[in-house]
Write a protein that holds these residues in place. Structure first.
Motif, mmCIF file in Angstrom:
data_model
loop_
_atom_site.group_PDB
_atom_site.id
_atom_site.type_symbol
_atom_site.label_atom_id
_atom_site.label_comp_id
_atom_site.label_asym_id
_atom_site.label_seq_id
_atom_site.Cartn_x
_atom_site.Cartn_y
_atom_site.Cartn_z
ATOM 1 N N LYS A 81 -6.018 46.418 73.611
ATOM 2 C CA LYS A 81 -6.308 45.036 73.207
ATOM 3 C C LYS A 81 -7.344 44.495 74.180
ATOM 4 O O LYS A 81 -7.111 44.472 75.389
ATOM 5 C CB LYS A 81 -5.049 44.161 73.247
ATOM 6 C CG LYS A 81 -4.020 44.490 72.195
ATOM 7 C CD LYS A 81 -4.393 43.804 70.918
ATOM 8 C CE LYS A 81 -3.219 43.820 69.950
ATOM 9 N NZ LYS A 81 -3.426 42.910 68.855
ATOM 10 N N ARG A 96 -1.894 39.763 73.502
ATOM 11 C CA ARG A 96 -1.401 40.092 72.177
ATOM 12 C C ARG A 96 -2.308 39.533 71.084
ATOM 13 O O ARG A 96 -2.508 40.148 70.042
ATOM 14 C CB ARG A 96 0.016 39.539 72.006
ATOM 15 C CG ARG A 96 0.705 40.028 70.772
ATOM 16 C CD ARG A 96 2.078 39.453 70.635
ATOM 17 N NE ARG A 96 2.875 39.732 71.822
ATOM 18 C CZ ARG A 96 4.184 39.783 71.854
ATOM 19 N NH1 ARG A 96 4.871 39.544 70.761
ATOM 20 N NH2 ARG A 96 4.825 40.038 72.965
ATOM 21 N N ASP A 125 -5.527 39.109 71.255
ATOM 22 C CA ASP A 125 -6.872 39.684 71.277
ATOM 23 C C ASP A 125 -6.986 40.833 70.278
ATOM 24 O O ASP A 125 -5.992 41.449 69.890
ATOM 25 C CB ASP A 125 -7.210 40.193 72.687
ATOM 26 C CG ASP A 125 -7.359 39.053 73.687
ATOM 27 O OD1 ASP A 125 -7.723 37.940 73.258
ATOM 28 O OD2 ASP A 125 -7.093 39.279 74.877
ATOM 29 N N TRP A 158 -8.033 44.518 68.584
ATOM 30 C CA TRP A 158 -7.965 45.912 68.991
ATOM 31 C C TRP A 158 -9.359 46.472 69.210
ATOM 32 O O TRP A 158 -10.292 46.164 68.468
ATOM 33 C CB TRP A 158 -7.258 46.759 67.931
ATOM 34 C CG TRP A 158 -5.777 46.644 67.951
ATOM 35 C CD1 TRP A 158 -4.998 45.930 67.092
ATOM 36 C CD2 TRP A 158 -4.886 47.260 68.882
ATOM 37 N NE1 TRP A 158 -3.670 46.067 67.431
ATOM 38 C CE2 TRP A 158 -3.579 46.886 68.526
ATOM 39 C CE3 TRP A 158 -5.057 48.098 69.970
ATOM 40 C CZ2 TRP A 158 -2.460 47.315 69.228
ATOM 41 C CZ3 TRP A 158 -3.945 48.529 70.672
ATOM 42 C CH2 TRP A 158 -2.662 48.137 70.298
#
Length: 169
Positions: A22, A27, A29, A31
């Motif tokens: 990430k 969380r 942000d 991938w």
């Protein structure tokens, strides 16, 4: 933390390794991922992402790897790249640009393609004279009438470093 995910085909064979993380480590942000052919390279990259705080490592280009900034700078000054970029940046028709690039590939790149545009040695009187002589021989062999060496406004032609070869069909 970045992780390594083996990418498998339908038969279960590992084809490549993907490093996923990430961006920024949160969380919320998005991938990020990069693919590698061997696990060792994936581990090195994963560690680099972790050291960079869950961001792309400095100097890394997605899909290419670490790029030496001086190498990119040196390629920028090669005559072939500079000349094509110069033609492509003109406000002219696509056909005109294609014709100019073709002429460069035929007449200029064989002699000057790998030359450094900043070098006075690469663009000496001797090298420019050799290209001019070759171009004039082509014009004579093709049965074209030369208009003049420095005629900038008439007919078709090539010009470089103050040398202009013009001809009439």
């Amino acid at each position: 933390m970045a992780s390594i995910v083996p990418r498998r085909n339908k038969g279960g064979e590992v084809l490549s390794y993907q490093v996923k993380w990430k961006d920024g480590g949160k969380r919320s942000d998005g991938w990020q991922c990069e693919r590698f052919d061997d696990e060792g390279s994936a581990k090195v990259f994963r560690d680099a992402v972790d050291e960079a705080g869950q961001h792309w490592p400095p100097g890394w280009v997605k899909g290419k790897g670490y790029i030496d900034p001086t190498a990119a700078d040196q390629l920028r000054y090669r005559f072939d790249r500079w000349a094509v970029e110069s033609v492509e940046n003109r406000t002219a028709s696509k056909r005109y640009k294609q014709q100019r690039i073709r002429a460069l590939e035929m007449y200029m790149f064989p002699t000057f393609g790998n030359c450094d545009i900043r070098s006075a040695e690469h663009f000496s009187k001797a090298t420019i004279g050799a290209v001019r002589t070759a171009a004039q021989a082509f014009i004579a062999a093709a049965g074209l009438e030369t208009v003049g060496v420095l005629d900038a406004d008439w007919g078709q032609g090539l010009s470089f470093a103050g040398v202009r070869l013009s001809w009439r069909c």
